[in-house]
Scaffold this motif. Structure first.
Motif, PDB file in Angstrom:
ATOM      1  N   GLN A 128       0.877  -1.057   0.170  1.00  0.00           N
ATOM      2  CA  GLN A 128       0.083  -0.173   0.065  1.00  0.00           C
ATOM      3  C   GLN A 128       0.949   1.370  -0.249  1.00  0.00           C
ATOM      4  OE1 GLN A 128      -2.405  -0.761   3.594  1.00  0.00           O
ATOM      5  NE2 GLN A 128      -3.867  -1.648   2.327  1.00  0.00           N
ATOM      6  N   ARG A 129       1.976   1.079   0.924  1.00  0.00           N
ATOM      7  CA  ARG A 129       2.635   2.433   0.931  1.00  0.00           C
ATOM      8  C   ARG A 129       3.533   2.683  -0.593  1.00  0.00           C
ATOM      9  NH1 ARG A 129       6.885   2.261   4.030  1.00  0.00           N
ATOM     10  NH2 ARG A 129       6.561   0.110   4.920  1.00  0.00           N
ATOM     11  N   MET A 130       3.957   1.297  -1.172  1.00  0.00           N
ATOM     12  CA  MET A 130       4.622   1.619  -2.263  1.00  0.00           C
ATOM     13  C   MET A 130       3.747   2.146  -3.437  1.00  0.00           C
ATOM     14  SD  MET A 130       7.558   1.304  -4.081  1.00  0.00           S
ATOM     15  CE  MET A 130       8.574   0.486  -3.030  1.00  0.00           C
ATOM     16  N   SER A 131       2.401   1.747  -3.356  1.00  0.00           N
ATOM     17  CA  SER A 131       1.324   2.117  -4.209  1.00  0.00           C
ATOM     18  C   SER A 131       1.235   3.739  -3.968  1.00  0.00           C
ATOM     19  CB  SER A 131       0.086   1.302  -4.005  1.00  0.00           C
ATOM     20  OG  SER A 131      -1.065   1.919  -4.934  1.00  0.00           O
ATOM     21  N   SER A 132       1.195   4.101  -2.852  1.00  0.00           N
ATOM     22  CA  SER A 132       1.143   5.568  -2.543  1.00  0.00           C
ATOM     23  C   SER A 132       2.258   6.315  -3.383  1.00  0.00           C
ATOM     24  CB  SER A 132       0.970   5.840  -1.383  1.00  0.00           C
ATOM     25  OG  SER A 132      -0.331   5.382  -0.527  1.00  0.00           O
ATOM     26  N   LEU A 133       3.670   5.613  -3.052  1.00  0.00           N
ATOM     27  CA  LEU A 133       4.652   6.336  -3.757  1.00  0.00           C
ATOM     28  C   LEU A 133       4.505   6.752  -5.266  1.00  0.00           C
ATOM     29  CD1 LEU A 133       7.672   4.809  -1.582  1.00  0.00           C
ATOM     30  CD2 LEU A 133       6.604   7.001  -1.591  1.00  0.00           C
ATOM     31  N   VAL A 134       4.088   5.626  -5.609  1.00  0.00           N
ATOM     32  CA  VAL A 134       3.931   5.487  -7.453  1.00  0.00           C
ATOM     33  C   VAL A 134       3.520   6.987  -7.589  1.00  0.00           C
ATOM     34  CG1 VAL A 134       2.811   4.596  -9.209  1.00  0.00           C
ATOM     35  CG2 VAL A 134       3.945   3.211  -7.497  1.00  0.00           C
ATOM     36  N   GLU A 135       2.260   7.481  -6.682  1.00  0.00           N
ATOM     37  CA  GLU A 135       1.557   8.566  -7.195  1.00  0.00           C
ATOM     38  C   GLU A 135       2.360  10.005  -7.270  1.00  0.00           C
ATOM     39  OE1 GLU A 135      -1.406   8.434  -8.526  1.00  0.00           O
ATOM     40  OE2 GLU A 135      -1.448   6.187  -8.302  1.00  0.00           O
ATOM     41  N   LEU A 142      14.551  10.289  -6.544  1.00  0.00           N
ATOM     42  CA  LEU A 142      15.458   9.274  -6.092  1.00  0.00           C
ATOM     43  C   LEU A 142      14.794   8.401  -4.952  1.00  0.00           C
ATOM     44  CD1 LEU A 142      18.292   8.135  -5.579  1.00  0.00           C
ATOM     45  CD2 LEU A 142      18.579   9.885  -4.005  1.00  0.00           C
ATOM     46  N   LEU A 143      14.535   7.042  -5.191  1.00  0.00           N
ATOM     47  CA  LEU A 143      13.785   6.322  -4.239  1.00  0.00           C
ATOM     48  C   LEU A 143      14.984   5.599  -3.306  1.00  0.00           C
ATOM     49  CD1 LEU A 143      11.411   4.948  -3.228  1.00  0.00           C
ATOM     50  CD2 LEU A 143      11.386   3.396  -5.200  1.00  0.00           C
ATOM     51  N   LEU A 144      14.739   5.507  -2.134  1.00  0.00           N
ATOM     52  CA  LEU A 144      15.710   4.836  -1.170  1.00  0.00           C
ATOM     53  C   LEU A 144      14.966   3.792  -0.636  1.00  0.00           C
ATOM     54  CD1 LEU A 144      17.487   7.798   0.451  1.00  0.00           C
ATOM     55  CD2 LEU A 144      18.178   6.553  -1.716  1.00  0.00           C
ATOM     56  N   CYS A 145      15.286   2.391  -0.871  1.00  0.00           N
ATOM     57  CA  CYS A 145      14.654   1.298  -0.387  1.00  0.00           C
ATOM     58  C   CYS A 145      15.449   0.555   0.506  1.00  0.00           C
ATOM     59  CB  CYS A 145      13.983   0.251  -1.271  1.00  0.00           C
ATOM     60  SG  CYS A 145      12.913   1.527  -2.507  1.00  0.00           S
ATOM     61  N   ASN A 146      14.962   0.078   1.942  1.00  0.00           N
ATOM     62  CA  ASN A 146      15.684  -0.614   2.877  1.00  0.00           C
ATOM     63  C   ASN A 146      14.877  -1.691   3.192  1.00  0.00           C
ATOM     64  OD1 ASN A 146      17.567  -1.238   4.888  1.00  0.00           O
ATOM     65  ND2 ASN A 146      16.971   0.138   6.151  1.00  0.00           N
ATOM     66  N   GLU A 147      15.463  -3.016   2.802  1.00  0.00           N
ATOM     67  CA  GLU A 147      14.920  -4.210   2.903  1.00  0.00           C
ATOM     68  C   GLU A 147      13.365  -4.453   2.835  1.00  0.00           C
ATOM     69  OE1 GLU A 147      16.629  -6.709   3.387  1.00  0.00           O
ATOM     70  OE2 GLU A 147      18.192  -6.009   4.697  1.00  0.00           O
ATOM     71  N   SER A 148      12.934  -3.641   1.496  1.00  0.00           N
ATOM     72  CA  SER A 148      11.542  -3.672   1.131  1.00  0.00           C
ATOM     73  C   SER A 148      11.313  -4.980   0.388  1.00  0.00           C
ATOM     74  CB  SER A 148      11.376  -3.039  -0.112  1.00  0.00           C
ATOM     75  OG  SER A 148      11.618  -1.445   0.224  1.00  0.00           O
ATOM     76  N   PHE A 149       9.973  -5.672   0.865  1.00  0.00           N
ATOM     77  CA  PHE A 149       9.233  -6.748   0.842  1.00  0.00           C
ATOM     78  C   PHE A 149       9.988  -7.907   1.341  1.00  0.00           C
ATOM     79  CE2 PHE A 149       8.793  -3.910  -3.120  1.00  0.00           C
ATOM     80  CZ  PHE A 149       7.781  -3.405  -2.804  1.00  0.00           C
ATOM     81  N   ALA A 150      10.515  -7.683   2.538  1.00  0.00           N
ATOM     82  CA  ALA A 150      11.302  -8.735   3.052  1.00  0.00           C
ATOM     83  C   ALA A 150      10.157  -9.384   4.299  1.00  0.00           C
ATOM     84  CB  ALA A 150      12.553  -8.244   3.901  1.00  0.00           C
ATOM     85  N   SER A 151       9.177  -9.052   4.379  1.00  0.00           N
ATOM     86  CA  SER A 151       8.009  -9.533   5.167  1.00  0.00           C
ATOM     87  C   SER A 151       7.465 -10.767   4.611  1.00  0.00           C
ATOM     88  CB  SER A 151       7.032  -8.452   5.404  1.00  0.00           C
ATOM     89  OG  SER A 151       6.541  -7.968   4.182  1.00  0.00           O
ATOM     90  N   THR A 152       7.872 -11.161   3.479  1.00  0.00           N
ATOM     91  CA  THR A 152       7.099 -12.452   2.978  1.00  0.00           C
ATOM     92  C   THR A 152       8.195 -13.389   2.701  1.00  0.00           C
ATOM     93  OG1 THR A 152       5.853 -13.414   1.258  1.00  0.00           O
ATOM     94  CG2 THR A 152       7.209 -11.595   0.604  1.00  0.00           C
ATOM     95  N   ASN A 153       8.251 -14.472   1.978  1.00  0.00           N
ATOM     96  CA  ASN A 153       9.183 -15.323   1.552  1.00  0.00           C
ATOM     97  C   ASN A 153      10.083 -14.756   0.748  1.00  0.00           C
ATOM     98  OD1 ASN A 153       8.259 -16.624  -1.084  1.00  0.00           O
ATOM     99  ND2 ASN A 153       6.395 -17.015   0.254  1.00  0.00           N
ATOM    100  N   GLU A 154      11.249 -15.421   0.625  1.00  0.00           N
ATOM    101  CA  GLU A 154      12.063 -14.975  -0.381  1.00  0.00           C
ATOM    102  C   GLU A 154      11.610 -14.803  -2.105  1.00  0.00           C
ATOM    103  OE1 GLU A 154      16.916 -14.871  -1.611  1.00  0.00           O
ATOM    104  OE2 GLU A 154      16.403 -15.762   0.324  1.00  0.00           O
ATOM    105  N   ARG A 155      11.186 -15.973  -2.225  1.00  0.00           N
ATOM    106  CA  ARG A 155      10.885 -16.093  -3.720  1.00  0.00           C
ATOM    107  C   ARG A 155       9.597 -15.085  -3.868  1.00  0.00           C
ATOM    108  NH1 ARG A 155       8.319 -21.483  -6.536  1.00  0.00           N
ATOM    109  NH2 ARG A 155       8.098 -20.579  -8.740  1.00  0.00           N
ATOM    110  N   GLU A 156       8.581 -14.846  -3.228  1.00  0.00           N
ATOM    111  CA  GLU A 156       7.803 -14.055  -3.561  1.00  0.00           C
ATOM    112  C   GLU A 156       8.129 -12.460  -3.314  1.00  0.00           C
ATOM    113  OE1 GLU A 156       4.294 -13.717  -0.643  1.00  0.00           O
ATOM    114  OE2 GLU A 156       2.996 -13.771  -2.222  1.00  0.00           O
TER     115      GLU A 156
END
Length: 204
Positions: A128-135, A142-156
């Motif tokens: 949801q937050r990433m979707s908001s950033l898209v707008e 410049l987009l700084l991402c720290n361990e984004s999408f690490a809350s699910t399994n590694e493949r997903e």
């Protein structure tokens, strides 16, 4: 504001860390290089001078930073973000040398605590937050991402991260992405056409 900047500079010099006037470049130049770059906020809390980093990412639209926990990945990410903001505020930067293209916005994305209301999980909240950033982001952001999408399994998480990064780069957005997901970093490296820089933080 400027008195505060002078006080900050004085404290950094007293701690034995370098400061320099940055060299801003146009957004089209896609410039980002530094010597002795460090996290200014961290330097104010240490009893010894902060360790600086060398970086040459000129012409790169993506920087991927990997490495072991505690190796300094997030510290480098913060150092880059703070240096960019200080440069665009007309201030010195915490580095021996800092040259970067100006951007029309610095945006961040990182994990947060579990939703206290229990209406959604961590991954849903991240998306949801990433979707908001898209707008909000634009071609010169410049987009700084720290361990984004690490809350699910590694493949997903790796697949989501890969698709988000691809879409952002296609839109002309520069990204610095910190991750411990080997699969994501490996796939990005395989798909790279020479416009990405891959860094691995060594264990302290």
């Amino acid at each position: 504001f400027y008195r505060g900047a002078l006080n900050l500079r004085e404290q950094l010099v007293l701690r034995g860390v370098p400061v320099c006037m940055p060299a801003p470049r146009t957004p089209e130049a896609r410039t980002l290089n530094a010597a002795g770059l460090y996290d200014v906020a961290l330097a104010l809390t240490l009893d010894e001078p902060a360790v600086g980093n060398e970086l040459d990412a000129d012409g790169r639209s993506l920087i991927v930073i990997t490495g072991a926990n505690g190796a300094g990945k997030s510290t480098l990410l913060r150092a880059l973000g703070v240096a960019q903001l200080m440069m665009q505020s007309g201030l010195f930067t915490g580095a021996e040398r800092f040259t970067a293209s100006v951007c029309d916005g610095v945006f961040t994305h990182h994990p947060r605590e579990e939703d206290a209301t229990m209406t959604s999980g961590k991954l849903v909240e991240e998306l949801q937050r990433m979707s908001s950033l898209v707008e909000l982001v634009g071609p010169n952001s410049l987009l700084l991402c720290n361990e984004s999408f690490a809350s699910t399994n590694e493949r997903e998480g790796s697949e989501i991260g890969r698709q988000v990064i691809a879409a952002m780069r296609e839109a002309g957005i520069r990204i610095v992405f910190v991750t411990h997901q080997f699969e994501l970093a490996h796939r990005l490296a395989l798909e790279d056409a020479g416009t990405a820089l891959f860094l691995r933080a060594a264990p302290g």
